[in-house]
Design a protein around this motif. Structure first.
Motif, PDB file in Angstrom:
ATOM      1  N   UNK A  23       0.816  -1.212   0.000  1.00 55.05           N
ATOM      2  CA  UNK A  23       0.000   0.000   0.000  1.00 55.05           C
ATOM      3  C   UNK A  23       0.854   1.269   0.000  1.00 55.05           C
ATOM      4  N   UNK A  24       1.966   1.257   0.759  1.00 52.11           N
ATOM      5  CA  UNK A  24       2.828   2.433   0.815  1.00 52.11           C
ATOM      6  C   UNK A  24       3.465   2.725  -0.540  1.00 52.11           C
ATOM      7  N   UNK A  25       3.880   1.675  -1.243  1.00 54.55           N
ATOM      8  CA  UNK A  25       4.465   1.867  -2.575  1.00 54.55           C
ATOM      9  C   UNK A  25       3.434   2.423  -3.545  1.00 54.55           C
ATOM     10  N   UNK A  26       2.192   1.948  -3.441  1.00 50.74           N
ATOM     11  CA  UNK A  26       1.150   2.447  -4.330  1.00 50.74           C
ATOM     12  C   UNK A  26       0.845   3.920  -4.062  1.00 50.74           C
ATOM     13  N   UNK A  27       1.074   4.357  -2.830  1.00 49.78           N
ATOM     14  CA  UNK A  27       0.892   5.772  -2.503  1.00 49.78           C
ATOM     15  C   UNK A  27       2.053   6.628  -3.004  1.00 49.78           C
ATOM     16  N   UNK A  28       3.141   5.970  -3.396  1.00 49.51           N
ATOM     17  CA  UNK A  28       4.285   6.715  -3.902  1.00 49.51           C
ATOM     18  C   UNK A  28       5.328   7.051  -2.864  1.00 49.51           C
ATOM     19  N   UNK A  29       5.215   6.471  -1.664  1.00 53.73           N
ATOM     20  CA  UNK A  29       6.212   6.715  -0.630  1.00 53.73           C
ATOM     21  C   UNK A  29       7.500   5.948  -0.936  1.00 53.73           C
ATOM     22  N   UNK A  30       8.604   6.459  -0.439  1.00 52.71           N
ATOM     23  CA  UNK A  30       9.882   5.748  -0.494  1.00 52.71           C
ATOM     24  C   UNK A  30       9.936   4.812   0.720  1.00 52.71           C
ATOM     25  N   UNK A  31      10.070   3.512   0.471  1.00 57.82           N
ATOM     26  CA  UNK A  31       9.891   2.514   1.524  1.00 57.82           C
ATOM     27  C   UNK A  31      11.152   1.682   1.715  1.00 57.82           C
ATOM     28  N   UNK A  32      11.494   1.432   2.981  1.00 57.06           N
ATOM     29  CA  UNK A  32      12.558   0.485   3.328  1.00 57.06           C
ATOM     30  C   UNK A  32      12.000  -0.486   4.359  1.00 57.06           C
ATOM     31  N   UNK A  33      12.147  -1.779   4.076  1.00 54.26           N
ATOM     32  CA  UNK A  33      11.628  -2.823   4.966  1.00 54.26           C
ATOM     33  C   UNK A  33      12.798  -3.561   5.605  1.00 54.26           C
ATOM     34  N   UNK A  34      12.714  -3.754   6.913  1.00 56.69           N
ATOM     35  CA  UNK A  34      13.737  -4.500   7.646  1.00 56.69           C
ATOM     36  C   UNK A  34      13.157  -5.863   8.034  1.00 56.69           C
ATOM     37  N   UNK A  35      13.821  -6.926   7.585  1.00 54.33           N
ATOM     38  CA  UNK A  35      13.350  -8.284   7.872  1.00 54.33           C
ATOM     39  C   UNK A  35      14.538  -9.150   8.297  1.00 54.33           C
ATOM     40  N   UNK A  36      14.454  -9.733   9.504  1.00 48.36           N
ATOM     41  CA  UNK A  36      15.603 -10.486  10.003  1.00 48.36           C
ATOM     42  C   UNK A  36      15.713 -11.882   9.398  1.00 48.36           C
ATOM     43  N   UNK A  37      14.653 -12.404   8.791  1.00 50.36           N
ATOM     44  CA  UNK A  37      14.747 -13.677   8.086  1.00 50.36           C
ATOM     45  C   UNK A  37      15.268 -13.464   6.673  1.00 50.36           C
ATOM     46  N   UNK A  38      15.464 -14.556   5.953  1.00 45.51           N
ATOM     47  CA  UNK A  38      15.984 -14.473   4.594  1.00 45.51           C
ATOM     48  C   UNK A  38      14.882 -14.547   3.555  1.00 45.51           C
ATOM     49  N   UNK A  39      13.623 -14.569   3.996  1.00 43.17           N
ATOM     50  CA  UNK A  39      12.490 -14.605   3.079  1.00 43.17           C
ATOM     51  C   UNK A  39      11.286 -13.947   3.741  1.00 43.17           C
ATOM     52  N   UNK A  40      10.253 -13.669   2.960  1.00 45.74           N
ATOM     53  CA  UNK A  40       9.040 -13.081   3.508  1.00 45.74           C
ATOM     54  C   UNK A  40       8.159 -14.189   4.102  1.00 45.74           C
ATOM     55  N   UNK A  41       7.206 -13.786   4.933  1.00 44.04           N
ATOM     56  CA  UNK A  41       6.246 -14.761   5.457  1.00 44.04           C
ATOM     57  C   UNK A  41       6.082 -14.751   6.952  1.00 44.04           C
ATOM     58  N   UNK A  42       7.095 -14.225   7.670  1.00 43.57           N
ATOM     59  CA  UNK A  42       6.981 -14.103   9.115  1.00 43.57           C
ATOM     60  C   UNK A  42       6.621 -15.389   9.826  1.00 43.57           C
ATOM     61  N   UNK A 114      15.171  -5.323   3.046  1.00 42.14           N
ATOM     62  CA  UNK A 114      16.544  -5.637   3.469  1.00 42.14           C
ATOM     63  C   UNK A 114      16.470  -6.918   4.315  1.00 42.14           C
ATOM     64  N   UNK A 115      16.740  -8.059   3.681  1.00 43.59           N
ATOM     65  CA  UNK A 115      16.673  -9.343   4.366  1.00 43.59           C
ATOM     66  C   UNK A 115      17.866  -9.540   5.296  1.00 43.59           C
ATOM     67  N   UNK A 116      17.664 -10.401   6.295  1.00 44.18           N
ATOM     68  CA  UNK A 116      18.676 -10.695   7.314  1.00 44.18           C
ATOM     69  C   UNK A 116      19.195  -9.391   7.923  1.00 44.18           C
TER      70      UNK A 116
END
Length: 424
Positions: A23-42, A114-116
């Motif tokens: 949703x943030x990307x569709x709004x045109x925001x500059x987005x950075x995601x921090x994820x400690x795993x090596x893949x999405x899914x939580x 940004x994985x891991x």
């Protein structure tokens, strides 16, 4: 100043985080995601490995091998991206993970993740922005970046809660929380005490019982009509432990060799600095939040997915409401008004007898909460058929606790559905 927000940090790439990214990307925001795993899914990422800790928190999920959803997948999709039709409405964790990965691929979300990468600290800056200190787990390097707004989407199934029972340190047998449970073979020929009767407690009971010599199931729920394996004895609350035994509140004492705590999780935000404007009470209650979502003291921070809700659509509504607010498209009540609403809500929950662990439990209020989000954000509403399916599934779970997953739902239109029994 709201309406001038350009950059957004998102902590976590599980279901709620992915929805915020999209949703943030569709709004045109500059987005950075921090994820400690090596893949999405939580939560839905399964691994046999446990005991891998970063900064005191386990980085493996609570997913165990035999998990099948306890809500129909019809409730687990997003707006404009429903869960694909399956032969069964209750599916394995592998299928759920595949769905969230397909969602990320469909909208090319991995490009901003940004994985891991582990978030160490989040703190406000003097000019009302957010400083994020992160650690690259592959390179063991640190980085500081500053953002205009921040979504916290780290979930609530990563910090196990174990009650402080008398004598627990004296017990010599194996002790584990369901967070570390993976397969039932570990309990072959053991005498096991399972504490807790939530969804994981009941599921794990049926996995462990065929392997164990005997199982004591400690809980205080009415399980009338629930078929227990023959080697399971239902017991009340635990009073205390001894070296090789457990004593219950009725003073009955039983010899046991293992304990499995299926006792839930605490809220945990170890990366939030003390000046973020939020507080935790007894590790459960995070306040003050407007609509269980927006940090009233610093409204450019939102915690998405804090509630236990039957609909992934909630993440969509929460994300969109925040983004519309941050973009200046809508206005929220004043800080004074939001704090007053919070006070009234808190008092209402106390009057209803909710304990501190139920501070963000929606329960029967789910439909009203989702409608409130839609109204405040001037957004699309969840189709009534999904609310009806949820109510129907609740009734099924009560009437047929052992076999409710044998039923399949088909959505006919926004108001009606069809349900069929498909025996295993």
């Amino acid at each position: 100043m709201l309406g001038t927000i350009k950059t957004i940090a998102i902590i976590g790439a599980g279901p709620s985080g992915l929805c915020c990214v999209k949703n943030a990307l569709e709004y045109g925001f500059e987005v950075t995601v921090y994820e400690q795993n090596s893949q999405v899914g939580g939560l839905w990422i399964y691994t046999d490995q446990i005991g891998n800790y970063e900064y005191g928190l386990p980085i493996h999920s609570s997913m165990y091998k035999g998990v099948v959803t306890n809500i129909p997948v019809e409730s687990m999709g997003f707006f404009n991206y429903p869960f694909p039709k399956k032969e069964k409405s209750f599916v394995s964790h592998e299928e759920v993970l595949k769905f969230y990965q397909s969602y990320a691929n469909q909208y090319n979300l991995n490009r901003v993740i940004k994985f891991r990468c582990h978030v160490v600290n989040v703190k406000p800056t003097p000019n009302n922005r957010w400083e994020v200190l992160s650690r690259d787990l592959r390179r063991n390097t640190y980085e500081i970046r500053v953002f205009d707004a921040i979504f916290v989407c780290n979930g609530h199934y990563n910090a196990p809660y174990i009650p402080n029972f008398e004598g627990i340190d004296e017990f010599r047998g194996n002790k584990a929380h369901s967070h570390d449970y993976r397969r039932p073979e570990k309990y072959q020929d053991e005498t096991v005490l399972i504490i807790g009767c939530g969804p994981s407690g009941r599921d794990i009971l049926h996995e462990v019982a065929p392997k164990a010599k005997k199982v004591f199931f400690s809980h205080h729920r009415n399980l009338a009509g629930y078929n227990m394996p023959s080697n399971v004895t239902q017991a009340g609350d635990v009073k205390c432990f001894k070296e090789n035994s457990v004593q219950f509140e009725d003073d009955a004492e039983e010899q046991i060799s293992c304990i499995l705590f299926c006792t839930g999780y605490t809220f945990s935000f170890p990366f939030l600095s003390v000046d973020c404007g939020l507080s935790l009470q007894d590790m459960f209650l995070s306040w003050p939040l407007y609509k269980h979502l927006i940090n009233i003291n610093k409204p450019t921070m939102a915690i998405v997915g804090l509630q236990i809700c039957a609909y992934s659509y909630m993440y969509d509504l929460q994300a969109r409401l925040c983004l519309k607010f941050w973009n200046g498209d809508i206005q929220l009540p004043t800080k004074k008004q939001m704090l007053e609403e919070f006070r009234i809500e808190k008092e209402r929950r106390v009057e209803k007898g909710n304990d501190i662990r139920q501070s963000h439990l929606l329960g029967v209020d789910q439909a009203k909460y989702l409608q409130d989000l839609s109204n405040i954000g001037q957004m699309i509403k969840i189709p009534n058929v999904l609310l009806k399916i949820y109510d129907d599934c609740n009734e099924l779970r009560t009437q047929y606790p052992n076999t409710y997953r044998e039923y399949n739902y088909t959505i006919i239109d926004d108001e009606t559905f069809e349900r069929k029994h498909i025996p295993s």
